[in-house]
Write a protein that holds these residues in place. Structure first.
Motif, short mmCIF file in Angstrom:
data_model
loop_
_atom_site.label_atom_id
_atom_site.label_comp_id
_atom_site.label_asym_id
_atom_site.label_seq_id
_atom_site.Cartn_x
_atom_site.Cartn_y
_atom_site.Cartn_z
N ASP A 70 0.83 -1.21 0.00
CA ASP A 70 0.00 0.00 0.00
C ASP A 70 0.87 1.26 0.00
O ASP A 70 0.58 2.22 -0.71
CB ASP A 70 -0.92 -0.01 1.21
CG ASP A 70 -2.17 0.84 1.02
OD1 ASP A 70 -2.51 1.13 -0.15
OD2 ASP A 70 -2.80 1.20 2.03
N SER A 71 1.96 1.26 0.76
CA SER A 71 2.84 2.42 0.83
C SER A 71 3.54 2.66 -0.51
O SER A 71 3.85 3.80 -0.85
CB SER A 71 3.89 2.24 1.93
OG SER A 71 3.28 2.19 3.19
N ARG A 72 3.81 1.61 -1.25
CA ARG A 72 4.43 1.76 -2.57
C ARG A 72 3.46 2.37 -3.60
O ARG A 72 3.89 2.95 -4.58
CB ARG A 72 4.97 0.43 -3.08
CG ARG A 72 6.21 -0.03 -2.35
CD ARG A 72 6.83 -1.24 -2.99
NE ARG A 72 7.97 -1.72 -2.23
CZ ARG A 72 9.20 -1.21 -2.32
NH1 ARG A 72 9.45 -0.22 -3.12
NH2 ARG A 72 10.18 -1.71 -1.59
N GLN A 73 2.15 2.26 -3.36
CA GLN A 73 1.17 2.86 -4.27
C GLN A 73 1.02 4.37 -4.03
O GLN A 73 0.65 5.10 -4.94
CB GLN A 73 -0.19 2.19 -4.11
CG GLN A 73 -0.23 0.78 -4.61
CD GLN A 73 -1.58 0.13 -4.38
OE1 GLN A 73 -2.48 0.73 -3.80
NE2 GLN A 73 -1.73 -1.09 -4.83
N TRP A 74 1.30 4.82 -2.82
CA TRP A 74 1.20 6.24 -2.49
C TRP A 74 2.46 6.96 -2.97
O TRP A 74 3.57 6.56 -2.66
CB TRP A 74 1.01 6.44 -0.99
CG TRP A 74 -0.38 6.16 -0.57
CD1 TRP A 74 -0.88 4.97 -0.14
CD2 TRP A 74 -1.47 7.08 -0.55
NE1 TRP A 74 -2.21 5.09 0.15
CE2 TRP A 74 -2.60 6.37 -0.09
CE3 TRP A 74 -1.61 8.42 -0.87
CZ2 TRP A 74 -3.84 6.98 0.05
CZ3 TRP A 74 -2.84 9.02 -0.72
CH2 TRP A 74 -3.95 8.31 -0.28
N MET A 75 2.26 8.05 -3.72
CA MET A 75 3.37 8.80 -4.29
C MET A 75 3.48 10.17 -3.61
O MET A 75 2.47 10.79 -3.30
CB MET A 75 3.18 9.00 -5.79
CG MET A 75 2.99 7.71 -6.57
SD MET A 75 4.28 6.50 -6.33
CE MET A 75 5.59 7.28 -7.22
N ARG A 84 8.27 9.96 -6.05
CA ARG A 84 8.66 8.63 -5.61
C ARG A 84 7.65 8.12 -4.60
O ARG A 84 6.84 8.89 -4.09
CB ARG A 84 10.08 8.61 -5.05
CG ARG A 84 10.27 9.34 -3.77
CD ARG A 84 11.71 9.17 -3.32
NE ARG A 84 11.97 10.00 -2.15
CZ ARG A 84 13.08 9.96 -1.47
NH1 ARG A 84 14.04 9.15 -1.83
NH2 ARG A 84 13.26 10.72 -0.43
N SER A 85 7.70 6.83 -4.34
CA SER A 85 6.70 6.25 -3.44
C SER A 85 7.01 6.62 -1.99
O SER A 85 8.16 6.91 -1.64
CB SER A 85 6.65 4.73 -3.60
OG SER A 85 7.77 4.13 -2.99
N ILE A 86 5.99 6.60 -1.18
CA ILE A 86 6.15 6.88 0.25
C ILE A 86 7.12 5.87 0.86
O ILE A 86 7.94 6.21 1.69
CB ILE A 86 4.78 6.82 0.96
CG1 ILE A 86 3.85 7.90 0.44
CG2 ILE A 86 4.93 6.92 2.47
CD1 ILE A 86 4.25 9.30 0.76
N TRP A 87 7.02 4.60 0.45
CA TRP A 87 7.89 3.56 0.98
C TRP A 87 9.36 3.86 0.67
O TRP A 87 10.21 3.75 1.55
CB TRP A 87 7.49 2.21 0.41
CG TRP A 87 8.22 1.07 1.04
CD1 TRP A 87 9.31 0.43 0.56
CD2 TRP A 87 7.92 0.46 2.31
NE1 TRP A 87 9.71 -0.55 1.42
CE2 TRP A 87 8.87 -0.55 2.51
CE3 TRP A 87 6.95 0.67 3.27
CZ2 TRP A 87 8.87 -1.36 3.64
CZ3 TRP A 87 6.95 -0.13 4.40
CH2 TRP A 87 7.90 -1.13 4.57
N GLU A 88 9.66 4.26 -0.56
CA GLU A 88 11.03 4.59 -0.93
C GLU A 88 11.53 5.82 -0.18
O GLU A 88 12.73 5.96 0.06
CB GLU A 88 11.15 4.83 -2.43
CG GLU A 88 10.97 3.57 -3.25
CD GLU A 88 10.89 3.86 -4.74
OE1 GLU A 88 10.93 5.05 -5.12
OE2 GLU A 88 10.77 2.89 -5.50
N GLY A 115 8.74 6.20 4.44
CA GLY A 115 7.50 6.31 5.20
C GLY A 115 6.60 5.10 5.06
O GLY A 115 6.87 4.18 4.29
N ILE A 116 5.54 5.14 5.83
CA ILE A 116 4.49 4.12 5.76
C ILE A 116 3.16 4.85 5.66
O ILE A 116 2.87 5.74 6.46
CB ILE A 116 4.49 3.21 7.00
CG1 ILE A 116 5.79 2.42 7.08
CG2 ILE A 116 3.29 2.28 6.98
CD1 ILE A 116 5.94 1.59 8.34
N ARG A 117 2.37 4.50 4.68
CA ARG A 117 1.02 5.05 4.53
C ARG A 117 0.14 3.86 4.20
O ARG A 117 0.12 3.36 3.09
CB ARG A 117 0.97 6.12 3.46
CG ARG A 117 -0.34 6.89 3.44
CD ARG A 117 -0.16 8.18 2.66
NE ARG A 117 -1.42 8.85 2.43
CZ ARG A 117 -1.93 9.79 3.21
NH1 ARG A 117 -1.26 10.16 4.29
NH2 ARG A 117 -3.08 10.35 2.92
#
Length: 110
Positions: free
Chosen positions: A56-61, A71-75, A78-80
């Motif tokens: 899910d965090s990789r889908q959030w930009m 870039r993604s929140i994960w990169e 962060g965690i969303r």
């Protein structure tokens, strides 16, 4: 100068060795590492939740308003997870280095 009976050179060597041992013990996938918060949170929740959190965090930009870098929140470290709606935050851009507003939105890069 001595710190707790050890020379500064010895302390630096111990720090380098411990970080090297860490890299050997926890190899990463590609060039990306999880930061401490991501490791802690994903370490205390069930594996299925941790995988869902990362996906899910990789889908959030996160998008810079100055240069448009994305870039993604994960990169970004962060965690969303299970979030809804777009938001704006002020942070330093990883590409242009400016402290500006960034938009958090769900979607793909590009």
């Amino acid at each position: 100068m001595r710190l707790y009976g050890a020379s500064p050179i010895l302390i630096r060597q111990q720090h380098w060795r411990s970080s090297y041992e860490y890299e050997e013990r926890y190899p990463c996938k590609g060039d990306k590492h999880m930061n401490r918060i991501q490791k802690f949170i994903t370490g205390i929740v069930p594996r299925a939740w941790a995988e869902s959190m990362e996906a899910d965090s990789r889908q959030w930009m996160i998008t810079c308003s100055a240069c448009g870098a994305q870039r993604s929140i994960w990169e970004a470290g962060g965690i969303r997870w299970k979030a809804v709606g777009n938001s704006t935050t002020i942070t330093r851009c990883f590409q242009c280095g400016k402290l500006v507003a960034h938009t958090l939105s769900k979607g793909t890069a590009g």
